[in-house]
Design an enzyme around this catalytic site. Structure first.
Site, mmCIF file in Angstrom:
data_model
loop_
_atom_site.group_PDB
_atom_site.id
_atom_site.type_symbol
_atom_site.label_atom_id
_atom_site.label_comp_id
_atom_site.label_asym_id
_atom_site.label_seq_id
_atom_site.Cartn_x
_atom_site.Cartn_y
_atom_site.Cartn_z
ATOM 1 N N ASP A 39 0.830 -1.208 0.000
ATOM 2 C CA ASP A 39 0.000 0.000 0.000
ATOM 3 C C ASP A 39 0.862 1.255 0.000
ATOM 4 O OD1 ASP A 39 -2.029 -1.845 0.129
ATOM 5 O OD2 ASP A 39 -2.453 -1.533 2.247
ATOM 6 N N LYS A 61 -0.567 -8.373 -2.989
ATOM 7 C CA LYS A 61 -1.869 -7.686 -2.975
ATOM 8 C C LYS A 61 -1.670 -6.205 -3.272
ATOM 9 C CE LYS A 61 -4.376 -6.673 0.840
ATOM 10 N NZ LYS A 61 -4.714 -5.274 0.555
ATOM 11 N N ARG A 93 -9.746 -4.797 -4.730
ATOM 12 C CA ARG A 93 -10.609 -3.720 -5.225
ATOM 13 C C ARG A 93 -11.895 -3.581 -4.408
ATOM 14 N NH1 ARG A 93 -13.832 -0.757 -6.281
ATOM 15 N NH2 ARG A 93 -14.248 0.523 -8.130
ATOM 16 N N LYS A 94 -12.269 -4.617 -3.698
ATOM 17 C CA LYS A 94 -13.486 -4.593 -2.861
ATOM 18 C C LYS A 94 -14.686 -4.045 -3.633
ATOM 19 C CE LYS A 94 -11.181 -4.277 1.653
ATOM 20 N NZ LYS A 94 -9.773 -3.979 1.314
ATOM 21 N N ASP A 97 -20.934 -3.023 -6.063
ATOM 22 C CA ASP A 97 -22.010 -2.312 -6.764
ATOM 23 C C ASP A 97 -22.879 -3.311 -7.530
ATOM 24 O OD1 ASP A 97 -23.506 -0.171 -7.950
ATOM 25 O OD2 ASP A 97 -21.724 1.099 -7.833
ATOM 26 N N GLY A 99 -24.318 -5.555 -10.666
ATOM 27 C CA GLY A 99 -23.559 -6.402 -11.576
ATOM 28 C C GLY A 99 -22.989 -5.666 -12.770
ATOM 29 N N ASN A 100 -23.811 -4.858 -13.430
ATOM 30 C CA ASN A 100 -23.348 -4.161 -14.632
ATOM 31 C C ASN A 100 -22.191 -3.216 -14.318
ATOM 32 O OD1 ASN A 100 -23.623 -3.348 -17.472
ATOM 33 N ND2 ASN A 100 -24.205 -1.376 -16.575
ATOM 34 N N TYR A 220 -4.443 -6.362 14.860
ATOM 35 C CA TYR A 220 -3.464 -7.358 14.416
ATOM 36 C C TYR A 220 -3.441 -8.588 15.311
ATOM 37 C CZ TYR A 220 -1.550 -3.689 11.406
ATOM 38 O OH TYR A 220 -1.388 -2.706 10.457
#
Ligand code: S5P
Length: 279
Positions: A39, A61, A93-94, A97, A99-100, A220
């Protein structure tokens, strides 16, 4: 025999999903159940960290949308590193929304995630259509999806019946869903009488050896707690390995990656009842 005590190699052999099989085989080949979460916000730092940790990981990741100087060359170099060091790529990406929309977010835009990321993930909150949308893009490419059944953060709402419904959704779509982001094994959760369980991979963030939290809700646990006590399959470690992105140090990043890799692998050997071989 439950999946808890099976070896990664046994699970790789039997797994129907190409993405899950590839990940399990990579884990076994490299003797690493470590995924490093990179990150950092500059392309040069991003590629440098991945090159440092590459030998020690099964999976890298990414959060591709936090890179300030993203370009197509970054994706090419990431793919070169993936081949050089033999790891898979997981874009965190989580998706969450309809499907489309998720099918477009996954295939298109600047990032074209599906074209380079072996694995991605989605929140189950929209219901099964989020899987249908992503599968329409990812399945023909042999990609795999993880559902966020639980989160590592304090006060997470992904608990109880939400988690159970997520597992049921995965079972109904096991041709594309390969597992979960979760804090524990999900074998048997919400399983109907007589129904057979699928071999879902459990990838677990919120792993650190030196601190208990980050002051922003992250919590953690140690690799042993995660792999042995909670039965998860892959540890996801970010800041515990690369530290302060403004002061990246090659030797320190490499030695932390090696440390987490050994801790994760020894925990796995303990879980399957083998002696520690790498300590
Ligand atoms: O529940 C979660 C799910 C995820 S994917 N908790 C998390 O922390 N993550 C991700 O794991 C988070 O987005 C971050 O990229 C990584 C943890 O990073 P660390 O620096 O705290 O180890």
């Amino acid at each position: 025999m439950s999946f808890y005590t099976k070896t990664y190699a046994q699970r790789a052999e039997a797994h129907p999903s190409p993405a899950a099989k590839q990940l399990l085989e990579t884990i076994e080949r490299k003797k690493s159940n470590l995924c490093v979460s990179v990150d950092v916000t500059r392309k040069a730092d991003f590629l440098a960290v991945i090159d440092f940790v590459g030998p020690f990981v099964c999976l890298v990741k990414t959060h591709i949308d936090i890179i300030e100087d993203f370009d197509h060359d970054l994706v090419e170099q990431l793919q070169v590193l993936s081949k050089k060091h033999d790891f898979l790529i997981f874009e965190d990406r989580k998706f969450a929304d309809i499907g489309n929309t998720v099918s477009l977010q996954y295939s298109s835009g600047v990032h074209k995630i599906a074209s380079w990321s072996h694995i991605t993930n989605a929140h189950p909150v929209p219901g099964p259509s989020v899987i249908t949308g992503l599968a329409s893009v990812g399945k023909p490419l042999g990609r795999g999806l993880l559902l966020l059944a639980e989160m590592s953060t304090k006060g997470s709402l992904a608990v109880g019946s939400y988690t159970e419904e997520a597992v049921k959704m995965a079972r109904a779509n096991k041709d594309f869903v390969i597992g979960f982001i979760a804090q524990r094994r999900m074998d048997g959760v919400g399983l109907a009488d007589g129904e057979e369980d699928a071999d879902f991979l459990i990838l677990t963030p919120g792993v650190g050896l030196d601190t208990k939290g980050d002051g922003m809700g992250q919590q953690y646990r140690t690799p042993r707690q995660v792999i042995v006590e909670s039965g998860c399959d892959v540890i996801i470690v970010g800041r515990g390995i690369y530290g302060n992105p403004k002061a990246l140090d090659r030797d320190s990043v490499r030695s932390q990656a090696e440390r987490y890799m050994k801790e994760g692998w020894n925990a796995y050997l303990e879980r399957i009842g083998k002696n520690n071989q790498t300590s």
